[in-house]
Design a protein around this motif. Structure first.
Motif, short mmCIF file in Angstrom:
data_model
loop_
_atom_site.label_atom_id
_atom_site.label_comp_id
_atom_site.label_asym_id
_atom_site.label_seq_id
_atom_site.Cartn_x
_atom_site.Cartn_y
_atom_site.Cartn_z
N GLN A 28 0.84 -1.20 0.01
CA GLN A 28 0.00 -0.04 -0.01
C GLN A 28 0.79 1.23 -0.15
O GLN A 28 0.62 2.34 -0.77
CB GLN A 28 -0.87 0.10 1.21
CG GLN A 28 -1.96 -1.02 1.16
CD GLN A 28 -3.20 -0.75 0.18
OE1 GLN A 28 -2.98 0.09 -0.59
NE2 GLN A 28 -4.50 -1.33 0.49
N ALA A 29 1.81 1.16 0.68
CA ALA A 29 2.85 2.39 0.78
C ALA A 29 3.52 2.58 -0.34
O ALA A 29 3.42 3.97 -0.86
CB ALA A 29 3.82 2.32 2.06
N PHE A 31 2.57 1.87 -3.43
CA PHE A 31 1.62 2.20 -4.36
C PHE A 31 1.23 3.68 -4.06
O PHE A 31 1.36 4.49 -5.02
CB PHE A 31 0.28 1.30 -4.47
CG PHE A 31 -0.76 1.63 -5.35
CD1 PHE A 31 -0.79 1.29 -6.60
CD2 PHE A 31 -1.81 2.58 -4.89
CE1 PHE A 31 -1.72 1.90 -7.51
CE2 PHE A 31 -2.56 3.04 -5.62
CZ PHE A 31 -2.81 2.58 -7.15
N SER A 32 0.71 4.12 -2.96
CA SER A 32 0.72 5.30 -2.56
C SER A 32 1.56 6.23 -2.85
O SER A 32 1.31 7.53 -3.25
CB SER A 32 0.33 5.25 -1.09
OG SER A 32 -0.98 4.68 -0.85
N GLN A 33 2.82 5.81 -2.83
CA GLN A 33 4.09 6.90 -3.23
C GLN A 33 4.17 7.20 -4.54
O GLN A 33 4.10 8.37 -5.17
CB GLN A 33 5.36 6.30 -2.87
CG GLN A 33 6.58 6.85 -3.07
CD GLN A 33 7.73 6.41 -2.57
OE1 GLN A 33 7.93 5.15 -2.19
NE2 GLN A 33 8.81 7.18 -2.16
N TYR A 35 1.26 6.47 -6.77
CA TYR A 35 -0.26 7.03 -7.33
C TYR A 35 -0.86 7.63 -6.04
O TYR A 35 -1.73 6.89 -5.66
CB TYR A 35 -0.68 5.82 -8.00
CG TYR A 35 -0.17 5.45 -9.27
CD1 TYR A 35 0.04 6.15 -10.36
CD2 TYR A 35 0.70 4.28 -9.20
CE1 TYR A 35 0.66 5.67 -11.50
CE2 TYR A 35 1.40 3.74 -10.23
CZ TYR A 35 1.39 4.58 -11.47
OH TYR A 35 1.84 3.76 -12.56
N PRO A 36 -0.15 8.68 -5.51
CA PRO A 36 -1.16 9.04 -4.27
C PRO A 36 -2.46 9.38 -4.23
O PRO A 36 -3.02 9.22 -3.19
CB PRO A 36 -0.31 10.34 -3.93
CG PRO A 36 0.30 10.99 -5.19
CD PRO A 36 0.75 9.75 -5.92
N GLU A 37 -3.16 9.98 -5.32
CA GLU A 37 -4.56 10.08 -5.45
C GLU A 37 -5.45 8.81 -5.78
O GLU A 37 -6.65 9.04 -5.65
CB GLU A 37 -4.82 10.98 -6.50
CG GLU A 37 -4.00 12.38 -6.30
CD GLU A 37 -4.26 13.08 -5.28
OE1 GLU A 37 -5.58 13.15 -4.72
OE2 GLU A 37 -3.26 13.68 -4.61
N SER A 39 -7.10 4.81 -5.56
CA SER A 39 -7.38 3.96 -4.58
C SER A 39 -7.28 2.52 -5.30
O SER A 39 -8.31 2.24 -6.14
CB SER A 39 -8.80 4.25 -4.13
OG SER A 39 -9.05 5.56 -3.41
#
Length: 306
Positions: A28-29, A31-33, A35-37, A39
């Motif tokens: 999750q971390a 991916f969020s790094q 593509y932060p926007e 889900s």
């Protein structure tokens, strides 16, 4: 092999093992790094973890290792979103009249973005690989599920060092490993080149298409002589290749036979060309036709009429 199973909507399963939860947090971390926007919704395939998400309103998949290392993002694009250079290159190619079935944009670590156009004509399906400038990198037969084939191959340091030294300004667009060799497709000086290495990273060859007009006259003369002597009725391919090797360079020219229904009869030292072509709209052609692709297509049309 690490199996991930979490109760809930992210990954199906009912394993509450802390190690698995730790891996999911890393994924999750990571991916969020990137593509932060977005889900994501997670799934697994083979040993990979895949995040389904919307990439600028287009369906996309981001591929990660179990160690949360990002490998690739595959985005499904409409034709209208292709770069103009890719649209024009496809339109003017030999596949320009084929039906465009699907378009994928591939973004991978350490490689240039690539656009894969899946085209079809009758029973034939091909994948055309273009870079953003509209340079055709390669053409391959389409397979049922290409995604894992798109994943990059980790290249030995010897390969990377060679490419940096010999093709300093090149951009890597495709990597593959099969038959005991590494195959690296690069764009160098605006030209798509295929570079081959053995399993130890030793350079074997580099090859790229050139124009017939650029062949030296001595080579053209030798080709004509070879065809006259051994390949009567054959024609040269429009796109010969220049091949570089550690032992020297050479030209590779494919020769193809004439159309179906034409060929050669050889009796002793005598070679006689013949032309027995039959019009495709006749019953005689349907009776003697042995082209399996045409036969499948004719049966398909016949079944649709029933």
């Amino acid at each position: 092999m690490l199996a991930l199973g979490i109760c809930g909507a992210v990954v199906q399963g009912c394993d509450d093992n802390d190690d698995n939860l730790d891996v999911l947090d890393k994924l999750q971390a990571a991916f969020s790094q990137k593509y932060p926007e977005a889900s994501p919704k997670w799934k697994t395939r083979s040993n990979y973890y895949i995040a389904d998400f919307q990439n600028q309103n287009y369906a996309a998949e981001a591929w990660f290792t179990s160690d949360a290392v990002w490998l690739m993002t595959e985005t499904d694009l409409p034709h209208a979103s292709l770069p103009e250079a890719v649209k024009n290159a496809f339109k003017n190619s030999e596949y320009g009249q084929w039906s465009l079935d699907d378009v994928d944009m591939l973004v991978r670590e350490g490689m240039e973005p690539v656009y894969v156009l899946e085209v079809e004509q009758g029973p034939r399906e091909m994948d055309l690989y273009y870079n953003a400038e509209g340079i055709l990198i390669k053409v391959v037969e389409d397979s049922e599920d290409d995604s894992e084939d798109y994943l990059p191959i980790e290249l030995p340091e010897e390969v990377k060092n060679f490419l940096q030294e010999k093709y300093a300004a090149s951009k890597i667009v495709e990597t593959d490993q099969e038959h005991g060799q590494f195959e690296v497709d690069i764009i160098h000086d605006g030209v798509a080149k295929e570079v081959l290495f053995d399993n130890s990273g030793n350079w074997l060859s580099s090859s790229w298409e050139i124009s017939l007009d650029t062949l030296p006259e001595v080579v053209k003369t030798a080709i004509r002589q070879e065809i006259n002597d051994k390949y009567v009725g054959y024609e040269t391919d429009d796109e010969p290749e220049l091949v570089e090797t550690p032992d020297g360079n050479y030209y590779r020219i494919d020769v193809t036979n004439t159309a179906s229904g034409m060929g050669l009869i050889k009796c002793g030292s005598v070679v006689i060309p013949f032309d027995n072509q039959i019009s495709k709209d006749t019953d005689l052609y349907k009776l003697y036709n042995t082209n399996i692709h045409e036969i499948i297509e004719m049966k398909k049309h016949a079944n649709e009429k029933c």
